[in-house]
Every structure is written in C-alpha cells, then in structure tokens.
Design a protein around this motif. Structure first.
Motif, short mmCIF file in Angstrom:
data_model
loop_
_atom_site.label_atom_id
_atom_site.label_comp_id
_atom_site.label_asym_id
_atom_site.label_seq_id
_atom_site.Cartn_x
_atom_site.Cartn_y
_atom_site.Cartn_z
N ASP A 149 -8.33 0.90 15.16
CA ASP A 149 -7.00 0.07 15.39
C ASP A 149 -6.46 -0.38 14.08
O ASP A 149 -6.53 -1.43 13.41
CB ASP A 149 -7.37 -1.23 16.33
N TRP A 150 -5.66 0.87 13.77
CA TRP A 150 -5.16 0.74 12.31
C TRP A 150 -3.86 -0.33 12.38
O TRP A 150 -3.40 -0.74 11.43
CB TRP A 150 -4.54 2.06 11.90
N ASP A 151 -3.28 -0.43 13.79
CA ASP A 151 -2.09 -1.19 13.76
C ASP A 151 -2.43 -2.59 13.59
O ASP A 151 -1.48 -3.54 12.97
CB ASP A 151 -1.38 -1.02 15.26
N LYS A 152 -3.48 -3.33 13.90
CA LYS A 152 -3.70 -4.66 13.71
C LYS A 152 -3.44 -5.05 12.26
O LYS A 152 -3.16 -6.14 12.23
CB LYS A 152 -5.11 -4.83 14.44
N GLY A 153 -4.05 -4.34 11.38
CA GLY A 153 -3.97 -4.80 10.00
C GLY A 153 -2.60 -4.03 9.15
O GLY A 153 -2.77 -4.02 7.95
N GLY A 154 -1.62 -3.45 10.07
CA GLY A 154 -0.45 -2.78 9.31
C GLY A 154 -1.08 -1.59 8.54
O GLY A 154 -0.52 -1.32 7.60
N GLY A 155 -1.92 -0.71 9.42
CA GLY A 155 -2.41 0.28 8.61
C GLY A 155 -3.55 0.30 7.67
O GLY A 155 -3.82 1.44 7.11
N LEU A 156 -3.87 -0.72 7.66
CA LEU A 156 -5.36 -1.11 6.65
C LEU A 156 -6.45 -1.72 7.63
O LEU A 156 -6.23 -2.18 8.36
CB LEU A 156 -5.10 -2.15 5.61
N TRP B 208 -10.30 -2.22 1.10
CA TRP B 208 -9.21 -1.82 2.29
C TRP B 208 -9.31 -0.49 2.58
O TRP B 208 -9.22 0.16 1.31
CB TRP B 208 -7.93 -2.64 1.89
N MET B 209 -9.20 0.01 3.36
CA MET B 209 -9.07 1.55 3.80
C MET B 209 -7.76 1.83 4.65
O MET B 209 -7.55 0.95 5.64
CB MET B 209 -10.42 1.93 4.49
N THR B 210 -7.23 2.97 4.46
CA THR B 210 -6.12 3.51 5.25
C THR B 210 -6.89 4.93 5.79
O THR B 210 -7.75 5.27 5.27
CB THR B 210 -5.22 3.92 4.26
N PRO B 211 -6.10 5.44 6.83
CA PRO B 211 -6.68 6.70 7.35
C PRO B 211 -7.05 7.66 6.10
O PRO B 211 -7.81 8.27 6.32
CB PRO B 211 -5.39 7.11 8.30
N GLU B 212 -6.12 7.76 5.01
CA GLU B 212 -6.18 8.58 4.07
C GLU B 212 -7.22 8.53 3.28
O GLU B 212 -8.03 9.24 2.84
CB GLU B 212 -4.96 8.55 3.18
N THR C 184 -13.83 5.51 -1.30
CA THR C 184 -12.55 5.51 -1.66
C THR C 184 -11.58 4.18 -1.08
O THR C 184 -11.65 4.39 0.33
CB THR C 184 -11.92 6.89 -1.51
N PHE C 185 -11.00 3.56 -1.64
CA PHE C 185 -10.47 2.55 -0.94
C PHE C 185 -8.73 2.69 -1.20
O PHE C 185 -8.34 3.61 -2.09
CB PHE C 185 -10.85 1.29 -1.59
N PHE C 186 -7.89 1.73 -0.42
CA PHE C 186 -6.57 1.83 -0.84
C PHE C 186 -6.42 0.58 -1.76
O PHE C 186 -6.48 -0.70 -1.08
CB PHE C 186 -5.86 1.49 0.43
N SER C 187 -5.99 0.55 -2.95
CA SER C 187 -5.44 -0.44 -3.60
C SER C 187 -4.16 -1.12 -3.22
O SER C 187 -3.15 -0.50 -3.31
CB SER C 187 -5.55 -0.32 -5.24
N ARG C 188 -4.34 -2.49 -2.98
CA ARG C 188 -3.05 -2.98 -2.59
C ARG C 188 -2.13 -3.45 -3.57
O ARG C 188 -0.82 -3.46 -3.45
CB ARG C 188 -3.30 -4.16 -1.53
N SER C 189 -2.78 -3.58 -4.88
CA SER C 189 -2.14 -4.05 -6.05
C SER C 189 -1.33 -2.76 -6.52
O SER C 189 0.03 -2.80 -6.98
CB SER C 189 -2.99 -4.85 -6.92
N ARG C 190 -2.05 -1.59 -6.68
CA ARG C 190 -1.41 -0.38 -7.35
C ARG C 190 -0.85 0.48 -6.06
O ARG C 190 -0.26 1.43 -6.65
CB ARG C 190 -2.48 0.37 -7.69
N GLN C 191 -0.96 0.27 -5.00
CA GLN C 191 -0.58 0.99 -3.71
C GLN C 191 -0.81 2.29 -3.94
O GLN C 191 0.12 3.32 -4.01
CB GLN C 191 1.10 0.61 -3.80
N ARG C 192 -1.97 2.52 -4.23
CA ARG C 192 -2.33 3.96 -4.26
C ARG C 192 -4.20 4.17 -3.77
O ARG C 192 -4.77 3.15 -3.90
CB ARG C 192 -2.38 4.53 -5.49
#
Length: 199
Positions: A9-16, A34-38, A50-58
């Motif tokens: 359910d990626w939608d619940k967390g806005g893709g995260l 935090w993880m994204t599909p990527e 591998t995570f998604f950095s919310r501060s660095r947006q990558r």
C-alpha cells in the motif's frame, strides 16, 4: 522475494513505506528508514539495504559513506502491507554514533551476540583468547568441557542459589556454542532445529 510479497500500500504513505531493520542473527532492532518502490527494487537487486532519503530526495545505500552496509537477508510486509520488516546482516555499527542500533535501548539476543563473537574468534584465532585455546584443543577437549559444565550446572541447580545456577548455565551455553562452532555449526542451526520442533 519480490514475488512472495503482497501488493504493498504505497498510497497510504504518499509513495513511502517505513522499513524497520532488524539484525538477522541477534533480532536487535537496528534502525527505521523509508523506502520507495525504487529503493525496494534496488535493495532486492543489489542485496544491500537501500532507502529513500527524505532530506536529500534521493536513494541512498545504507553505509555508502561509512562502509557499514546492511546485507539483505529477507523483507516481509506487515499484515496491512504498509510497513516493511527488513532483516539484514550489519557490516559494522548501524548508527552514525557508532552504536549497533539507532535505538540506544534496543537489545538483541545476548546468546546470538556471543555466537557471533565465537564465530569471529574461530575465523581469526587470536592469540591469548580462551576460545582460541579451546578450538585449538580439538573436539574431544571441547566436548569434555561441555560435559564438565553440564555437571556443574546440574549440581548448582541442586545445591546452589539462583545466581550460581545462572553463572554455571552461562558457562555451559558458552562451551556448547564453541562446540557447535568447532563442528562448523552455530546458533542459527540450533535455532532452525528448535523452530522445526515447534512447528
């Protein structure tokens, strides 16, 4: 691994999705990321968490600057499919403060930690180590020590107080782990047998 995972359910967390990381051996909670599909796909493909950095947006690989990677063991979604449990083998401290865990009070299995220390001693055989001396003495000597510690534990259960009993039980557990390691086995193998018996 990806095929076994339910639709997330990626939608619940806005893709995260929050990803709780746990040490695969000690079961200690190491961190939350935090993880994204990527980032999930990158984790599964590379074997490095591998995570998604919310501060660095990558995307960022845990340990990309320190070298303290998290080697992926498994990923599991929770019952709502909106949180991930990542089990991994840490390649050094997880926390930037040099701790095993980002949560100072999070502890794992002391027995699993001891097993990891014994495994390290068996690999490097450092001079002056009692574990090294035991392993160098061979299976028969280690088995003899397990027998001695077993008898001392049984006697402590009958005639000593709880503190003495626990001390002897700890000695027995240590020597048993050394015996398993001398045979190329470890706590994970014992854990697998126990889990199968409880199935």
């Amino acid at each position: 691994m990806r095929d076994a995972m339910p639709a997330l359910d990626w939608d619940k967390g806005g893709g995260l999705l929050p990803a709780i990381v746990q040490d695969a051996r000690t079961r200690q909670v190491l961190m939350l990321g935090w993880m994204t599909p990527e980032s999930l796909a990158a984790t599964q493909e590379s074997g490095l968490v591998t995570f998604f950095s919310r501060s660095r947006q990558r995307l960022w690989v845990k340990g990309e600057s320190s070298g303290h990677h998290l080697k992926l063991v498994a990923i599991e979604a929770d019952c709502d499919a909106d949180t991930l449990l990542v089990t991994a083998e840490p390649q050094g401290p997880t926390c930037h403060l040099g701790r095993d865990s980002c949560f100072a009070g999070a502890t794992g299995s002391a027995l699993a930690h001891l097993d990891r220390v014994i495994e390290g001693r068996a690999a490097s055989m450092p001079e002056g180590s009692y574990t090294t001396r035991l392993l160098a003495g061979g299976i028969r000597r280690i088995a003899q020590k397990v027998g001695e510690e077993g008898v001392e534990t049984a006697l402590a259960a009958v005639v000593e107080d709880d503190t003495a009993l626990l001390g002897e039980a700890a000695d027995l557990a240590y020597h048993l782990l050394v015996l398993l390691r001398a045979r190329g086995l470890g706590l994970a193998d014992l854990d697998q047998v126990l889990r199968a018996r409880n199935a």
